[in-house]
Design an enzyme around this catalytic site. Structure first.
Site, PDB file in Angstrom:
ATOM      1  N   ASN A  99      24.113  -1.118   3.877  1.00 51.86           N
ATOM      2  CA  ASN A  99      23.845  -0.748   2.488  1.00 51.86           C
ATOM      3  C   ASN A  99      23.367  -1.995   1.738  1.00 51.86           C
ATOM      4  OD1 ASN A  99      24.330  -0.504  -0.376  1.00 51.86           O
ATOM      5  ND2 ASN A  99      25.371   1.415   0.054  1.00 51.86           N
ATOM      6  N   HIS A 137      32.820   2.659   3.091  1.00 47.43           N
ATOM      7  CA  HIS A 137      33.320   2.224   1.781  1.00 47.43           C
ATOM      8  C   HIS A 137      34.508   1.279   1.926  1.00 47.43           C
ATOM      9  CE1 HIS A 137      33.944   2.020  -2.482  1.00 47.43           C
ATOM     10  NE2 HIS A 137      32.755   2.562  -2.605  1.00 47.43           N
ATOM     11  N   HIS A 160      23.389  -4.134  -3.158  1.00 44.25           N
ATOM     12  CA  HIS A 160      23.709  -5.375  -3.881  1.00 44.25           C
ATOM     13  C   HIS A 160      22.520  -6.320  -3.986  1.00 44.25           C
ATOM     14  CE1 HIS A 160      27.673  -4.177  -4.511  1.00 44.25           C
ATOM     15  NE2 HIS A 160      28.323  -4.846  -3.573  1.00 44.25           N
ATOM     16  N   HIS A 213      21.598   3.625  -2.475  1.00 41.09           N
ATOM     17  CA  HIS A 213      22.097   4.643  -3.405  1.00 41.09           C
ATOM     18  C   HIS A 213      21.201   4.615  -4.643  1.00 41.09           C
ATOM     19  CE1 HIS A 213      25.946   6.307  -5.618  1.00 41.09           C
ATOM     20  NE2 HIS A 213      24.857   7.006  -5.897  1.00 41.09           N
ATOM     21  N   GLU A 273      30.566  11.871   6.167  1.00 37.78           N
ATOM     22  CA  GLU A 273      30.965  10.463   6.095  1.00 37.78           C
ATOM     23  C   GLU A 273      32.358  10.415   5.473  1.00 37.78           C
ATOM     24  OE1 GLU A 273      28.128   7.566   4.771  1.00 37.78           O
ATOM     25  OE2 GLU A 273      29.693   6.188   4.115  1.00 37.78           O
ATOM     26  N   GLU A 296      21.949   7.658  -0.396  1.00 42.93           N
ATOM     27  CA  GLU A 296      23.172   8.172  -1.033  1.00 42.93           C
ATOM     28  C   GLU A 296      22.779   8.653  -2.414  1.00 42.93           C
ATOM     29  OE1 GLU A 296      25.745   4.850  -1.237  1.00 42.93           O
ATOM     30  OE2 GLU A 296      26.049   4.739   0.901  1.00 42.93           O
ATOM     31  N   THR A 346      31.315   3.951  -6.009  1.00 38.54           N
ATOM     32  CA  THR A 346      31.709   5.350  -5.778  1.00 38.54           C
ATOM     33  C   THR A 346      33.220   5.458  -5.602  1.00 38.54           C
ATOM     34  OG1 THR A 346      29.633   5.495  -4.574  1.00 38.54           O
ATOM     35  CG2 THR A 346      31.121   7.370  -4.402  1.00 38.54           C
ATOM     36  N   GLY A 362      28.243  -2.215   3.061  1.00 37.06           N
ATOM     37  CA  GLY A 362      27.396  -3.001   2.171  1.00 37.06           C
ATOM     38  C   GLY A 362      28.058  -4.249   1.642  1.00 37.06           C
ATOM     39  N   ARG A 379      21.171   5.637  -7.971  1.00 39.23           N
ATOM     40  CA  ARG A 379      22.098   6.197  -8.961  1.00 39.23           C
ATOM     41  C   ARG A 379      21.328   6.768 -10.138  1.00 39.23           C
ATOM     42  NH1 ARG A 379      27.638   4.129  -8.109  1.00 39.23           N
ATOM     43  NH2 ARG A 379      28.086   5.240 -10.026  1.00 39.23           N
ATOM     44  N   ARG A 397      21.187   1.600 -11.894  1.00 37.85           N
ATOM     45  CA  ARG A 397      21.732   0.261 -12.151  1.00 37.85           C
ATOM     46  C   ARG A 397      21.309  -0.763 -11.096  1.00 37.85           C
ATOM     47  NH1 ARG A 397      28.115   1.218 -11.117  1.00 37.85           N
ATOM     48  NH2 ARG A 397      27.764   2.815 -12.681  1.00 37.85           N
ATOM     49  N   HIS A 398      21.007  -0.282  -9.899  1.00 39.58           N
ATOM     50  CA  HIS A 398      20.497  -1.237  -8.889  1.00 39.58           C
ATOM     51  C   HIS A 398      19.184  -0.739  -8.279  1.00 39.58           C
ATOM     52  CE1 HIS A 398      23.074   1.362  -6.511  1.00 39.58           C
ATOM     53  NE2 HIS A 398      24.180   0.728  -6.814  1.00 39.58           N
ATOM     54  N   ARG A 441      18.018 -10.074 -13.324  1.00 37.58           N
ATOM     55  CA  ARG A 441      16.916 -10.775 -14.005  1.00 37.58           C
ATOM     56  C   ARG A 441      15.712  -9.869 -14.238  1.00 37.58           C
ATOM     57  NH1 ARG A 441      17.247 -16.625 -13.470  1.00 37.58           N
ATOM     58  NH2 ARG A 441      19.412 -16.987 -14.011  1.00 37.58           N
TER      59      ARG A 441
HETATM   60  N1  PXP Z   1      29.078   4.820   2.137  1.00 34.54           N
HETATM   61  C1  PXP Z   1      28.917   5.409   0.932  1.00 34.54           C
HETATM   62  C2  PXP Z   1      28.725   6.886   0.891  1.00 34.54           C
HETATM   63  C3  PXP Z   1      28.911   4.646  -0.252  1.00 34.54           C
HETATM   64  O1  PXP Z   1      28.760   5.259  -1.446  1.00 34.54           O
HETATM   65  C4  PXP Z   1      29.035   3.240  -0.156  1.00 34.54           C
HETATM   66  C5  PXP Z   1      28.954   2.408  -1.398  1.00 34.54           C
HETATM   67  O2  PXP Z   1      27.695   2.527  -1.971  1.00 34.54           O
HETATM   68  C6  PXP Z   1      29.173   2.677   1.119  1.00 34.54           C
HETATM   69  C7  PXP Z   1      29.222   3.489   2.245  1.00 34.54           C
HETATM   70  C8  PXP Z   1      29.304   1.203   1.316  1.00 34.54           C
HETATM   71  O3  PXP Z   1      30.476   0.736   0.732  1.00 34.54           O
HETATM   72  P1  PXP Z   1      30.742  -0.836   0.675  1.00 34.54           P
HETATM   73  O4  PXP Z   1      29.642  -1.436  -0.167  1.00 34.54           O
HETATM   74  O5  PXP Z   1      32.089  -0.936   0.048  1.00 34.54           O
HETATM   75  O6  PXP Z   1      30.678  -1.343   2.079  1.00 34.54           O
END
Ligand code: PXP
Length: 238
Positions: free
Chosen positions: A7, A189, A10, A43, A149, A70, A101, A211, A45, A49-50, A18
């Site tokens: 993921n 996650h 970030h 993701h 998932e 996502e 999330t 991520g 959103r 935001r990102h 910036r």
């Molecule tokens: N899986 C899903 C469905 C998520 O929403 C996220 C966070 O965006 C992740 C995995 C990855 O989570 P983490 O960034 O905490 O590794």
């Protein structure tokens, strides 16, 4: 062998700080793929935001493995997904105020069956991001999800040994039911280089989406090179 979805949200978070062009999400995806990522996860959103729509469109063109989007189960984003067609969509709950999330998707929400069908009709594999809850898993199957998932966020946040053991047991039971139901099994996650170990030991999860911990580690492993490069340059060494 399990597969890894990296993921890269970030990377976009840093760029949006910036509102510029770096760090480049396409470059991040390519490096991840060249180092073993089996999938790039982003993701989009509702509040952007990102990741931006631009990232999704460009990553669809450049990702060579698989692109997993996502997203919230809402009209706007489902329509975007159907027009851009990532390989997989993972339906997640989304709240504007949250930092990330929180909790799994409640599959009893309105229109979920319609959205899953719409996405599948567009040849997109549909995964649902849910708590390791047996009732929800049965519902995922009934709704036609291709994959589940398991949300490992609760597990990742626990500190009490007994509670951790119980949650691992819950994940194990959930994983077995998902497989019995013939659905692909992913987890993610909050997983990091430590807490993933007991989950790996279950030997059940087919795909991990990770991520935060990967990007955090990348900052430290890249820090030495980045500082010494700049120090060399300001001293005339290119
Ligand atoms: N899986 C899903 C469905 C998520 O929403 C996220 C966070 O965006 C992740 C995995 C990855 O989570 P983490 O960034 O905490 O590794």
């Amino acid at each position: 062998m399990a597969t890894l979805g990296v993921n890269i949200d970030h990377v976009a978070t840093l760029r949006q700080a910036r509102l510029g062009k770096e760090p480049d999400t396409l470059f991040a995806a390519a490096i991840a793929e060249q180092n073993g990522a089996d999938q790039i996860t982003i993701h989009l959103r509702e509040d952007r935001r990102h990741m931006q729509l631009w990232d999704l469109k460009m990553l669809k063109k450049t990702v060579q493995t698989k692109l997993n989007l996502e997203m919230a189960a809402v009209d706007e984003i489902v329509n975007i997904a159907c027009s851009i067609k990532p390989d997989t969509v993972t339906l997640v709950p989304e709240k504007r105020e949250e930092l990330t999330t929180e909790g799994g998707l409640n599959l009893k929400i309105e229109n979920i069956e319609k959205y899953i069908k719409q996405l599948k009709d567009n040849n997109i594999e549909v995964s649902v991001f849910i708590e390791p809850n047996l009732e929800m898993i049965k519902l995922a199957k009934e709704l036609g999800a291709d994959a589940v998932e398991i949300h490992t966020g609760k597990y990742a946040n626990l500190t009490d040994k007994k509670e951790i053991e119980n949650e691992i047991l819950r994940i194990k039971k959930a994983a077995k039911l998902i497989k019995t139901g013939g659905m692909r099994l992913a987890a993610g996650h909050g997983l990091n280089y430590h807490n993933i170990l007991p989950i790996l030991e279950l030997n059940l999860i087919e795909e991990y989406n990770i991520g935060h911990s990967i990007i955090s580690r990348a900052v430290f492993f890249g820090m030495a090179e980045a500082v010494s490069k700049m120090k060399s340059m300001i001293n005339g060494i290119f």
